[in-house]
Scaffold this motif. Structure first.
Motif, PDB file in Angstrom:
ATOM      1  N   VAL A 129     -11.632 134.234 -39.650  1.00  0.00           N
ATOM      2  CA  VAL A 129     -12.712 134.305 -38.671  1.00  0.00           C
ATOM      3  C   VAL A 129     -12.279 133.703 -37.335  1.00  0.00           C
ATOM      4  O   VAL A 129     -11.596 132.667 -37.299  1.00  0.00           O
ATOM      5  CB  VAL A 129     -13.960 133.569 -39.213  1.00  0.00           C
ATOM      6  CG1 VAL A 129     -15.044 133.456 -38.155  1.00  0.00           C
ATOM      7  CG2 VAL A 129     -14.488 134.285 -40.448  1.00  0.00           C
ATOM      8  N   VAL A 130     -12.671 134.362 -36.262  1.00  0.00           N
ATOM      9  CA  VAL A 130     -12.461 133.834 -34.904  1.00  0.00           C
ATOM     10  C   VAL A 130     -13.814 133.752 -34.198  1.00  0.00           C
ATOM     11  O   VAL A 130     -14.782 134.407 -34.592  1.00  0.00           O
ATOM     12  CB  VAL A 130     -11.474 134.700 -34.096  1.00  0.00           C
ATOM     13  CG1 VAL A 130     -10.050 134.486 -34.579  1.00  0.00           C
ATOM     14  CG2 VAL A 130     -11.835 136.187 -34.187  1.00  0.00           C
ATOM     15  N   ARG A 131     -13.836 132.947 -33.124  1.00  0.00           N
ATOM     16  CA  ARG A 131     -15.090 132.658 -32.439  1.00  0.00           C
ATOM     17  C   ARG A 131     -14.966 132.957 -30.954  1.00  0.00           C
ATOM     18  O   ARG A 131     -13.852 133.087 -30.430  1.00  0.00           O
ATOM     19  CB  ARG A 131     -15.465 131.189 -32.651  1.00  0.00           C
ATOM     20  CG  ARG A 131     -15.682 130.825 -34.118  1.00  0.00           C
ATOM     21  CD  ARG A 131     -15.791 129.322 -34.323  1.00  0.00           C
ATOM     22  NE  ARG A 131     -15.991 129.006 -35.738  1.00  0.00           N
ATOM     23  CZ  ARG A 131     -15.007 128.980 -36.637  1.00  0.00           C
ATOM     24  NH1 ARG A 131     -13.773 129.242 -36.266  1.00  0.00           N
ATOM     25  NH2 ARG A 131     -15.275 128.698 -37.896  1.00  0.00           N
ATOM     26  N   PRO A 132     -16.099 133.052 -30.269  1.00  0.00           N
ATOM     27  CA  PRO A 132     -16.047 133.257 -28.815  1.00  0.00           C
ATOM     28  C   PRO A 132     -15.151 132.220 -28.139  1.00  0.00           C
ATOM     29  O   PRO A 132     -15.224 131.023 -28.439  1.00  0.00           O
ATOM     30  CB  PRO A 132     -17.514 133.100 -28.404  1.00  0.00           C
ATOM     31  CG  PRO A 132     -18.281 133.562 -29.603  1.00  0.00           C
ATOM     32  CD  PRO A 132     -17.491 133.078 -30.774  1.00  0.00           C
ATOM     33  N   GLN A 179      -9.494 138.658 -26.103  1.00  0.00           N
ATOM     34  CA  GLN A 179     -10.292 137.447 -26.226  1.00  0.00           C
ATOM     35  C   GLN A 179     -11.665 137.789 -26.794  1.00  0.00           C
ATOM     36  O   GLN A 179     -12.268 138.806 -26.439  1.00  0.00           O
ATOM     37  CB  GLN A 179     -10.451 136.746 -24.885  1.00  0.00           C
ATOM     38  CG  GLN A 179     -11.168 135.402 -24.984  1.00  0.00           C
ATOM     39  CD  GLN A 179     -11.098 134.604 -23.702  1.00  0.00           C
ATOM     40  OE1 GLN A 179     -10.864 135.157 -22.625  1.00  0.00           O
ATOM     41  NE2 GLN A 179     -11.287 133.297 -23.789  1.00  0.00           N
ATOM     42  N   VAL A 180     -12.151 136.904 -27.660  1.00  0.00           N
ATOM     43  CA  VAL A 180     -13.461 137.086 -28.272  1.00  0.00           C
ATOM     44  C   VAL A 180     -14.531 136.533 -27.334  1.00  0.00           C
ATOM     45  O   VAL A 180     -14.388 135.420 -26.802  1.00  0.00           O
ATOM     46  CB  VAL A 180     -13.533 136.375 -29.635  1.00  0.00           C
ATOM     47  CG1 VAL A 180     -14.920 136.541 -30.263  1.00  0.00           C
ATOM     48  CG2 VAL A 180     -12.455 136.919 -30.575  1.00  0.00           C
ATOM     49  N   GLU A 211     -21.796 135.609 -37.166  1.00  0.00           N
ATOM     50  CA  GLU A 211     -20.886 134.466 -37.193  1.00  0.00           C
ATOM     51  C   GLU A 211     -19.498 134.801 -37.717  1.00  0.00           C
ATOM     52  O   GLU A 211     -18.571 134.027 -37.529  1.00  0.00           O
ATOM     53  CB  GLU A 211     -21.474 133.349 -38.061  1.00  0.00           C
ATOM     54  CG  GLU A 211     -21.722 133.749 -39.523  1.00  0.00           C
ATOM     55  CD  GLU A 211     -22.095 132.578 -40.417  1.00  0.00           C
ATOM     56  OE1 GLU A 211     -21.201 131.734 -40.675  1.00  0.00           O
ATOM     57  OE2 GLU A 211     -23.256 132.507 -40.843  1.00  0.00           O
ATOM     58  N   LEU A 212     -19.338 135.955 -38.394  1.00  0.00           N
ATOM     59  CA  LEU A 212     -18.102 136.205 -39.136  1.00  0.00           C
ATOM     60  C   LEU A 212     -17.297 137.374 -38.554  1.00  0.00           C
ATOM     61  O   LEU A 212     -17.057 138.384 -39.211  1.00  0.00           O
ATOM     62  CB  LEU A 212     -18.418 136.463 -40.615  1.00  0.00           C
ATOM     63  CG  LEU A 212     -19.138 135.333 -41.346  1.00  0.00           C
ATOM     64  CD1 LEU A 212     -19.445 135.736 -42.790  1.00  0.00           C
ATOM     65  CD2 LEU A 212     -18.323 134.043 -41.312  1.00  0.00           C
TER      66      LEU A 212
END
Length: 504
Positions: A184-187, A204-205, A57-58
């Motif tokens: 933190v970044v996410r998909p 891009q994640v 998650e991180l």
């Protein structure tokens, strides 16, 4: 696949902490740089996805400047180090905090994954490394912004330091650290890193749908790790977190650094040295004698810089130490590194607002250590003061400068008569006191005290309280009271004092 810029590093070396804002965010200011390695297989480029592993998650970004080595470097002196650089470009030092527990310090599985070091899209070959602007955007919103004049350790120092013990080969990459704002970044998130003049690195994640398997180390997250990953950004579902020690590197060395003190105004809220407003106000109002008393109560006896006097007794000084060391003159060494843009001038050009230039001159009184031109330059860069345990050149001119300056003697001779300016941002001895980069310095007409940053707030608070009590005692003595039972206050006098304070 070949990197679009033709990069094929034998090694990628990353600096743990190097921007003052990040040091303030992490709660420590290192005296010397420390590093970790990233595998060459982590190299990537603009447009390629960054994969967050399943069960994690991180994933956090860290916008950085990549130094591309252009010529073999082995035991390179600092003043020649930049001649071994091919250029500079943007980089993103991605890492997944869920795996930080697995390889403390080395970051192998946290930051060494495929694609976790995108670099590009263009190389600046003729840029001045002292004034490069770095910016990071997440989904188009500015997340990080800093200039290289905020660095704790310049590019030249990094190259010289590393090449003492290893050979840097052409194509090797040094990641020079990240400023505050990493989080933190996410998909689905798009992260762009811009090195001004070299375009934007865009990645891009995405989420990895493949299972990690039930063997080997597994992702693990604690509240401490989550707080470190989010940095100064709020952790979802919790109160704003105060970042603790970086789980990647473990506990900080004992440098007496803490959040706030030890940083410049750009590093966070507050005034010089990043001190919060109540602490700053207290330090500006209390005497060094009172601060000395409070430091002694805490077991710190060696804190008063001896043998120096102020050029302007009417000016007070509060700031954070930027250190500079002079060594005894040796003519051949001075000829090699003492002229031109030497360590003295480089240090002045690296000064940040709110910093105090602290010069170790070994108590040598046979030459000047700083003159009015460089002092004026330091002032224009926002310096909070100058302290040297050696001579001050052009000393009459300092009467017209709004710059607190403390020195041992006035001396007309240039530094080359007795000194070799050697290096900066290392622990120094000034007037018999050990001064660490990032220490808080306070000066008044009596002299200069050095305060460990971790103690600055409490020392300032208690010093202000002590002076309030002493003003009360002074007033009573002025009214004719005996000092017996008043100085120090017995129970009766203390009750009278506290009653007066409550009535205010």
């Amino acid at each position: 696949m070949e990197h679009p810029l033709g990069l094929a590093p034998g090694k990628i070396i990353a600096v743990h902490l190097n921007y003052r804002s990040r040091a303030a965010e992490r709660g420590r200011t290192p005296a010397v740089p420390s590093y970790f390695l990233k595998p060459a297989s982590s190299l990537s480029w603009s447009g390629r996805p960054v994969v967050r592993p399943a069960g994690c998650e991180l994933l956090a970004f860290e916008g950085e400047i990549a130094i591309i080595i252009g010529a073999r470097a082995h035991r390179v002196p600092r003043h020649r180090a930049l001649g071994h650089v091919a250029g500079y470009t943007a980089a993103n030092d991605f890492g997944v905090y869920d795996f930080k527990h697995a390889d403390l310090g080395s970051n192998l599985r946290a930051k060494g994954q495929d694609g976790y070091t995108p670099v590009g899209p263009a190389i600046l070959e003729t840029a001045d490394p002292s004034g490069l602007w770095l910016r990071t955007y997440v989904n188009g919103e500015l997340a990080q912004e800093a200039c290289t004049d905020e660095l704790l350790f310049g590019f030249d120092l990094l190259i010289a330091d590393l090449s003492r013990l290893m050979t840097l080969e052409p194509g090797d990459i040094i990641l020079a650290g990240t400023p505050a704002g990493s989080t933190v970044v996410r998909p689905g998130d798009v992260v762009e890193v811009e090195l001004e003049g070299a375009g934007r690195l865009r990645n891009q994640v995405v989420a990895d749908s493949r299972d990690l398997g039930d063997f080997g180390v597994q992702p693990r997250v604690t509240d401490e790790v989550r707080a470190a990953a989010y940095g100064s950004a709020p952790v979802p579902g919790s109160a704003p977190a105060v970042a603790g020690p970086d789980p990647a590197t473990g506990p900080a060395p004992a440098t007496d650094s803490a959040p706030g003190p030890g940083s410049s105004p750009a590093d966070g809220e507050g005034g010089p040295a990043g001190l919060d407003e109540p602490t700053l106000a207290a330090l500006r109002s209390v005497s060094t004698a009172t601060l000395s008393s409070q430091l002694r109560k805490r077991g710190i006896d060696h804190h008063f810089i001896e043998g120096v006097r102020p050029a302007r007794p009417d000016l007070r000084m509060v700031g954070v130490a930027r250190t500079l060391r002079y060594l005894p003159l040796r003519e051949d060494v001075f000829e090699e590194i003492g002229g031109g843009m030497n360590a003295q001038k480089r240090t002045v050009e690296e000064i940040r607002p709110g910093e105090v230039l602290v010069i170790e001159a070994r108590g040598e009184r046979g030459a000047g250590t700083l003159g009015d031109i460089l002092a004026l330059r330091a002032l224009r860069r926002g310096a909070a003061g100058v302290v040297t345990d050696g001579g001050l050149r052009d000393s009459p001119s300092f009467a017209g400068l709004e710059l607190p300056a403390y020195f041992a003697v006035a001396h007309a001779a240039v530094l080359g008569r007795r000194h070799v300016p050697m290096d900066s941002q290392i622990p120094v001895a000034c007037g018999g006191v050990l001064v660490m980069p990032g220490d808080v310095l306070v000066g008044d007409a009596e002299g200069v005290v050095v305060i460990p940053p971790r103690l600055a707030a409490e020392v300032a608070r208690d010093a202000a309280r002590q002076e309030a009590e002493e003003r009360f005692i002074y007033e009573r003595v002025d009214e004719g009271a005996s000092v017996d039972g008043l100085y120090p206050m017995n129970r009766g006098w203390r009750e009278a004092y506290e009653e007066r304070e409550r009535a205010r």
